[in-house]
Design an enzyme around this catalytic site. Structure first.
Site, short mmCIF file in Angstrom:
data_model
loop_
_atom_site.label_atom_id
_atom_site.label_comp_id
_atom_site.label_asym_id
_atom_site.label_seq_id
_atom_site.Cartn_x
_atom_site.Cartn_y
_atom_site.Cartn_z
N HIS A 12 0.75 -1.37 0.08
CA HIS A 12 0.02 0.01 -0.07
C HIS A 12 0.96 1.27 0.01
CE1 HIS A 12 1.01 0.86 4.05
NE2 HIS A 12 0.21 1.66 4.36
N ALA A 37 5.44 2.85 0.52
CA ALA A 37 6.81 2.42 0.62
C ALA A 37 6.96 1.56 1.81
CB ALA A 37 7.75 3.50 0.53
P1 5GP Z 1 -0.03 5.01 5.70
O1 5GP Z 1 -1.35 4.58 5.23
O2 5GP Z 1 0.56 3.53 6.08
O3 5GP Z 1 0.04 5.83 6.74
O4 5GP Z 1 0.84 5.26 4.57
C1 5GP Z 1 0.92 4.68 3.14
C2 5GP Z 1 2.09 5.16 2.44
O5 5GP Z 1 1.94 6.51 2.02
C3 5GP Z 1 3.37 5.17 3.26
O6 5GP Z 1 4.01 3.80 3.53
C4 5GP Z 1 4.25 5.99 2.40
O7 5GP Z 1 4.99 5.18 1.32
C5 5GP Z 1 3.19 6.95 1.45
N1 5GP Z 1 3.23 8.20 1.94
C6 5GP Z 1 3.24 8.96 3.20
N2 5GP Z 1 3.19 10.25 3.18
C7 5GP Z 1 3.41 10.49 1.85
C8 5GP Z 1 3.22 11.75 1.00
O8 5GP Z 1 3.12 12.84 1.64
N3 5GP Z 1 3.23 11.79 -0.24
C9 5GP Z 1 2.98 10.56 -0.97
N4 5GP Z 1 3.07 10.58 -2.27
N5 5GP Z 1 3.25 9.32 -0.30
C10 5GP Z 1 3.17 9.23 1.20
MN MN Z 2 -3.36 5.00 5.01
#
Ligand code: 5GP
Ligand code: MN
Ligand code: MN
Length: 472
Positions: A398, A400
């Site tokens: 989902h 990185a």
């Molecule tokens: P989570 O749902 O686990 O908080 O985040 C999902 C994924 O979004 C993270 O694993 C990270 O790779 C990516 N991510 C987090 N912040 C940003 C952002 O500001 N911009 C983008 N393009 N991806 C992000």
């Molecule tokens: Mn999320």
């Protein structure tokens, strides 16, 4: 730790079942990412999940796996009909997910000044930060009730977007079985106030440029071209889902004791799917799922308004179109290998291949887009699943995934932070507030995305780079 991790083919590792495990655990990483597995408790958490009643082989860790509450983030756990449902295996932010909008706008015309104006205007419409209340006065109690039970269809009826948007949302924007009577008063109060808000930290609205097309044919089917402006929205069910997760972790923990289910840790609190408590959690979870799809629909509407205000054009003439909206924290009934399973995905995204009957009709010939954000300073991807994705219950990573814990990431210096952000425009006043969201806090998205690609589980379609980001 008591377990062994064995190589099991390309980018795949297996923890054979031992002790209380009912099934094996499988992790998808390459040799470099594998080293990170030993820096937190994520493997132990997969081992724990593999002991739950009804669990189906295997419990899976995605390439972006890292430690979570109960199940790791990047975890997939499928359960058969006689088994259990777990709130911790869905996560606190129920139906956190990503939505991608395309436009017909060319990125070449977007300079820093214009991008700053756009994100300022987006923030004018979309409240950001933890605990913020929504701005749309039109969202009354009646609409809130309708939204929670029916999902996006209800917000469209209330004026946010068009009927055809439904085709471009997982579950058509509404998971059936939602019932507000299974939701606490406290959760309802938090929910009513927060529809149409972004939330904190990791959530974002990002203006991106299509940097490269990796599969011409699929990109065309998704309406994507090199140099195009697209917008990615990442948020979930806000305080509403968080409160439901909190309430039901307690309820399911007590229920587990009552039904004599051995749960290795509170984060995996679980009850039989067909028990009173299990059914109630599903109803409440579905309510939060519908809330989150609707939240992203309202935010999309606000983003388009912001573009209209700044560029003085209609959203139609700018070619705004929803590409897809997909959840990454959810439990859903699906058919796998002829069996009906409750698939818990926590920090994992569904990715159905071309021809799979559960695809929306618009994407039947391509497979629906699966959205993978990277970080606000690196790249993000859209991929599709292949037939081979059957081995992950049609799931992909989902994101990185976090590399540094929030505490460690807070120590990133201003210089490092600014270097990592490069030319990307951002809304936040002080770098300190988002040091833990720095690109350096996340794994290398190129590496992470390549893991499932090399295993032929995914086909990358396009890569995006950030131009400007509104952080929660
Ligand atoms: P989570 O749902 O686990 O908080 O985040 C999902 C994924 O979004 C993270 O694993 C990270 O790779 C990516 N991510 C987090 N912040 C940003 C952002 O500001 N911009 C983008 N393009 N991806 C992000
Ligand atoms: Mn999320
Ligand atoms: Mn979230």
């Amino acid at each position: 730790q008591g377990y062994t991790v064995l190589k099991d083919g390309i980018n795949r590792w297996c923890i054979p079942k031992f002790g209380k495990m009912r099934v094996d655990a499988v992790i998808y990483v390459n040799d470099t990412l594998k080293e990170l597995l030993y820096e937190d408790q994520s493997l132990k958490q997969l081992v724990n999940a593999a002991s739950l009643p009804g669990v189906v082989e295997p419990v899976i860790g995605m390439p972006d796996i890292h430690e979570g509450f109960g199940l790791p983030i990047g975890g997939v756990m499928a359960i058969d009909e006689g088994g259990v449902i777990s709130a911790g295996a869905v996560g606190y932010d129920i139906n956190c997910g990503v939505r991608l909008l395309r436009t017909s706008l060319e990125a070449a015309y977007f300079n820093k000044e214009l991008l700053s104006k756009l994100i300022e205007r987006i923030e004018y419409y979309v409240p950001t930060g933890i605990g913020k209340k929504g701005k749309h006065k039109g969202i009354t109690r009646v609409i809130f009730d309708d939204v929670v039970h029916r999902g996006v269809e209800a917000v469209i009826k209330a004026g946010f977007g068009k009927k055809s948007d439904l085709e471009y949302i997982e579950e058509n924007g509404g998971l059936s079985g939602a019932d507000l009577s299974a939701v606490s008063k406290e959760a309802q109060e938090r929910g009513e106030e927060q529809l149409g808000t972004l939330g904190g930290g990791n959530h974002f609205i990002e203006i991106q440029r299509v940097d490269s097309i990796l599969d011409e044919k699929l990109a065309r089917q998704f309406g994507l071209f090199k140099g195009q402006i697209v917008v990615m929205i990442h948020t979930g069910s806000r305080g509403f889902g968080h409160q439901i997760a909190t309430d039901y972790t307690k309820i399911l923990w007590e229920a587990a004791k009552k039904y004599g289910i051995e749960v290795p840790e509170k984060g995996l609190a679980a009850a039989p799917i067909d028990s009173k408590e299990g059914k109630a959690y599903y109803k409440a979870m579905a309510a939060a799922v519908n809330f989150a799809f609707s939240n992203r629909q309202i935010i999309m509407f606000d983003v388009m308004k912001a573009f209209e205000d700044v560029l003085k054009k209609s959203s139609e003439s700018m070619g705004f179109q929803l590409v897809y909206d997909v959840a990454h924290n959810i439990a859903k009934w699906e058919i796998h290998g002829g069996r009906r399973l409750l698939v818990h995905r926590k920090g994992a995204t569904r990715a159905l291949p071309a021809g799979h009957p559960q695809n929306p009709s618009v994407y039947m010939n391509s497979g629906h887009p699966a959205l993978i954000p990277g970080s606000m300073g690196t790249g993000s991807y859209v991929v599709v699943g292949t037939e081979k994705a059957a081995e992950t219950f049609y799931s992909v990573n989902h994101g990185a995934g976090r590399r540094l814990s929030r505490n460690k990431a807070k120590k990133i210096s201003k210089e490092e932070f600014e270097k990592a952000m490069g030319d990307v425009v951002y809304n936040v006043r002080s770098y300190k507030d988002i040091a833990d969201e720095s690109p350096l806090a996340y794994k290398d998205v190129e590496e992470v995305v390549s893991v499932l690609e090399k295993r032929e589980i995914t086909i990358p379609v396009a890569r995006f780079v950030p131009l400007a980001v509104v952080k929660g």
